[in-house]
Design an enzyme around this catalytic site. Structure first.
Site, PDB file in Angstrom:
ATOM      1  N   ASP A 197       0.821  -1.224   0.000  1.00  0.00           N
ATOM      2  CA  ASP A 197       0.000   0.000   0.000  1.00  0.00           C
ATOM      3  C   ASP A 197       0.850   1.267   0.000  1.00  0.00           C
ATOM      4  O   ASP A 197       0.662   2.176   0.815  1.00  0.00           O
ATOM      5  CB  ASP A 197      -0.956  -0.011   1.200  1.00  0.00           C
ATOM      6  CG  ASP A 197      -1.884  -1.209   1.165  1.00  0.00           C
ATOM      7  OD1 ASP A 197      -2.670  -1.298   0.207  1.00  0.00           O
ATOM      8  OD2 ASP A 197      -1.797  -2.061   2.065  1.00  0.00           O
TER       9      ASP A 197
ATOM     10  N   HIS B 269      -3.059  -9.596  -1.746  1.00  0.00           N
ATOM     11  CA  HIS B 269      -3.637  -8.271  -1.509  1.00  0.00           C
ATOM     12  C   HIS B 269      -5.085  -8.476  -1.096  1.00  0.00           C
ATOM     13  O   HIS B 269      -6.001  -8.533  -1.918  1.00  0.00           O
ATOM     14  CB  HIS B 269      -3.553  -7.408  -2.768  1.00  0.00           C
ATOM     15  CG  HIS B 269      -3.897  -5.968  -2.510  1.00  0.00           C
ATOM     16  ND1 HIS B 269      -3.033  -5.088  -1.907  1.00  0.00           N
ATOM     17  CD2 HIS B 269      -5.038  -5.259  -2.742  1.00  0.00           C
ATOM     18  CE1 HIS B 269      -3.592  -3.907  -1.796  1.00  0.00           C
ATOM     19  NE2 HIS B 269      -4.821  -3.982  -2.288  1.00  0.00           N
TER      20      HIS B 269
ATOM     21  N   HIS C 193      -3.611  -4.180   1.493  1.00  0.00           N
ATOM     22  CA  HIS C 193      -4.980  -3.718   1.240  1.00  0.00           C
ATOM     23  C   HIS C 193      -5.548  -2.888   2.384  1.00  0.00           C
ATOM     24  O   HIS C 193      -6.045  -1.778   2.154  1.00  0.00           O
ATOM     25  CB  HIS C 193      -5.924  -4.876   0.921  1.00  0.00           C
ATOM     26  CG  HIS C 193      -7.298  -4.429   0.497  1.00  0.00           C
ATOM     27  ND1 HIS C 193      -7.493  -3.490  -0.506  1.00  0.00           N
ATOM     28  CD2 HIS C 193      -8.540  -4.767   0.942  1.00  0.00           C
ATOM     29  CE1 HIS C 193      -8.786  -3.297  -0.661  1.00  0.00           C
ATOM     30  NE2 HIS C 193      -9.441  -4.031   0.209  1.00  0.00           N
TER      31      HIS C 193
ATOM     32  N   HIS D 254      -5.721  -1.120  -6.748  1.00  0.00           N
ATOM     33  CA  HIS D 254      -5.364   0.150  -7.384  1.00  0.00           C
ATOM     34  C   HIS D 254      -4.419  -0.038  -8.570  1.00  0.00           C
ATOM     35  O   HIS D 254      -4.293   0.867  -9.397  1.00  0.00           O
ATOM     36  CB  HIS D 254      -4.696   1.083  -6.362  1.00  0.00           C
ATOM     37  CG  HIS D 254      -5.638   1.694  -5.390  1.00  0.00           C
ATOM     38  ND1 HIS D 254      -5.978   3.024  -5.391  1.00  0.00           N
ATOM     39  CD2 HIS D 254      -6.335   1.151  -4.359  1.00  0.00           C
ATOM     40  CE1 HIS D 254      -6.831   3.282  -4.410  1.00  0.00           C
ATOM     41  NE2 HIS D 254      -7.059   2.159  -3.767  1.00  0.00           N
TER      42      HIS D 254
END
Length: 449
Positions: free
Chosen positions: A10, A185, A218, A87
């Site tokens: 992240d 993730h 995540h 993302h």
């Protein structure tokens, strides 16, 4: 076998938070610091458990930031193993993500198993196809499995992975890897209250006989379970709500298969020591100023001035990288018309006391009436229209008992969502924002990430 690695997740490179250019650089600085620490500690490899980037479409500056950090490892022949987060994934029409590009250029190995019937196929990673469930390091003594973001299919993938690992174990020769990692993730249910759709801790238990260390990403809040499952948290502050989770950073993990550590099971002893480290990052100050019982705007200014006098001196003389981001939320019910409150004056109080990189005041208060006295609806006053929309949203949501306790905050969320949609913001980002706020407001506690 002895080895060491760093586990990070992240990172969100490319996020220009609040439109402030220096925040864009902050995320890169956090990443580079951790990569430099990997070099300093001479680790054997690094794992990135998703969301290296903040969004799917990045600009050249963001790509250069990623390459600069990864280059430091490649020059010293330190492998980087990564999986895609929600993302990072490419748009369907594009077909190739930027993580795949970095993999093609030799900066990292991107694990992405082929799927069959919703379950991952256990097969070595291939440089030709850039597909595969795992790579072997340290002359085959250590194996890293990877599973990218699966969304709603995560539970089925975990079931399929457990079955595939059991089958692999049954057919594996005695001289298999001594140590095995799984990089994923995903979050775990219950870490952030009411965040829906995540696997529970029990869903991971079927993997326990085959995996020594589960490296997650995540959720931006750090946590670990049973000396086995680890999530480091976000190195930089992606949202103001994360400021309460101070111990965010990365893990430095030391492996010694000749010496069992506390934790583990009789079937799968623990052969690692994971140290959670906190990297440097910009200070984030968040304050909820309750307006209930404050009869005039001057009373609110005075209350904020008290906060500034109490907290501001902590940041006196801070250098450029330590000037804080300060966010104040006004909450409660105003005893006067909202237009009488000067938000710019409040922000000026913050700027004077903190000398911040960025100061932000958000008015999440409610009034007693929909319309302020003397206001027209001829479209010339955009702020009036925005406030009216917020109140209407709040009133409509208040008819549902689930939303009634926080209907004013819900109204603010929907008004904000509408404005961002009109600005054609990335739908994936809007969906993530809505999930975050839903988890926060329904729980009445910590926000999800």
């Amino acid at each position: 076998m002895r080895a060491s690695f760093i586990h990070v997740a992240d990172i969100h490179l490319g996020y220009e938070q609040y439109g402030v250019g220096e925040r864009f650089n902050d995320f890169a600085r956090a990443f580079w610091e951790i990569m430099d620490e990997a070099v300093r500690r001479q680790v054997d490899f690094v794992v990135i458990a998703g969301d290296l980037f903040n969004k799917r479409s990045i600009d050249a500056r963001t790509l250069l930031q990623a390459i600069e950090g990864l280059r430091r490892l490649r020059e010293r022949k330190i492998p980087v193993i990564a999986v895609e987060g929600n993302h990072d994934r490419s748009y369907y029409r594009d077909g190739v993500s930027w993580l795949q590009f970095l993999c093609h250029q030799g900066y990292l190995t991107l694990l992405a198993p082929q799927m069959r019937g919703g379950a991952p196929v256990i097969a070595p990673w291939s440089r030709q196809t850039m597909l595969g469930s795992h790579v072997d390091l340290l002359e085959g003594q250590l194996r890293v499995y990877g599973l990218p973001w699966q969304g709603s299919a995560t539970l089925r993938c975990l079931e399929g992975l457990a079955e595939a690992l059991a089958a692999e174990h049954a057919h594996e020769e005695a001289a298999g890897p001594e140590y095995r990692l799984l990089v994923m993730h995903t979050g775990i249910e219950g870490v952030v209250p009411r965040l829906q759709g995540l696997p529970s801790l029990s869903h991971f238990q079927r993997l326990r006989p085959y995996i020594d260390y589960v490296a997650l990403g995540h959720i931006h809040k750090p946590y670990e379970f049973e000396s086995w499952i680890y999530n480091p948290g976000s190195p930089e502050t992606w949202s103001a709500e994360e400021a309460q989770w101070q111990e965010r950073g990365y893990y430095f993990v030391e492996i010694d298969t000749g010496k069992a550590q506390p934790g583990g099971t009789a079937e799968r002893p623990c052969y690692h020591r994971a140290t959670h480290l906190v990297n440097s990052r910009r200070p984030f100050v968040r304050y909820d100023l309750r307006v209930d019982g404050l009869p005039t705007p001057e009373a609110i200014y005075a209350r904020l001035a008290e906060f500034c006098q109490r907290e501001g001196p902590r940041y006196a003389g801070a250098d450029q990288c330590q000037r804080p981001v300060v966010q104040v939320q006004l909450v409660g019910t105003l005893a006067f018309d909202a237009d009488a409150l000067d938000l710019q004056r409040l922000e000026e109080l913050l700027r004077s006391a903190f000398q911040p990189l960025h100061a932000r005041v958000e008015n999440n208060t409610s009034d007693r009436d929909y319309l302020l006295d003397g206001e027209g609806l001829d479209g010339r006053d955009r702020s009036t229209w925005h406030e009216l929309e917020r109140r209407i949203f709040a009133e409509l949501l208040g008819h549902d008992s689930r939303y009634l306790p926080a209907k004013e905050a819900w109204g603010q969320v929907l008004a904000e969502l509408k404005e961002r949609a009109l600005q054609k913001e990335d739908p994936a980002v809007l969906a993530h924002y809505l999930r975050e706020k839903r988890a926060e407001l329904l729980s009445g506690g910590e926000p999800a990430r």
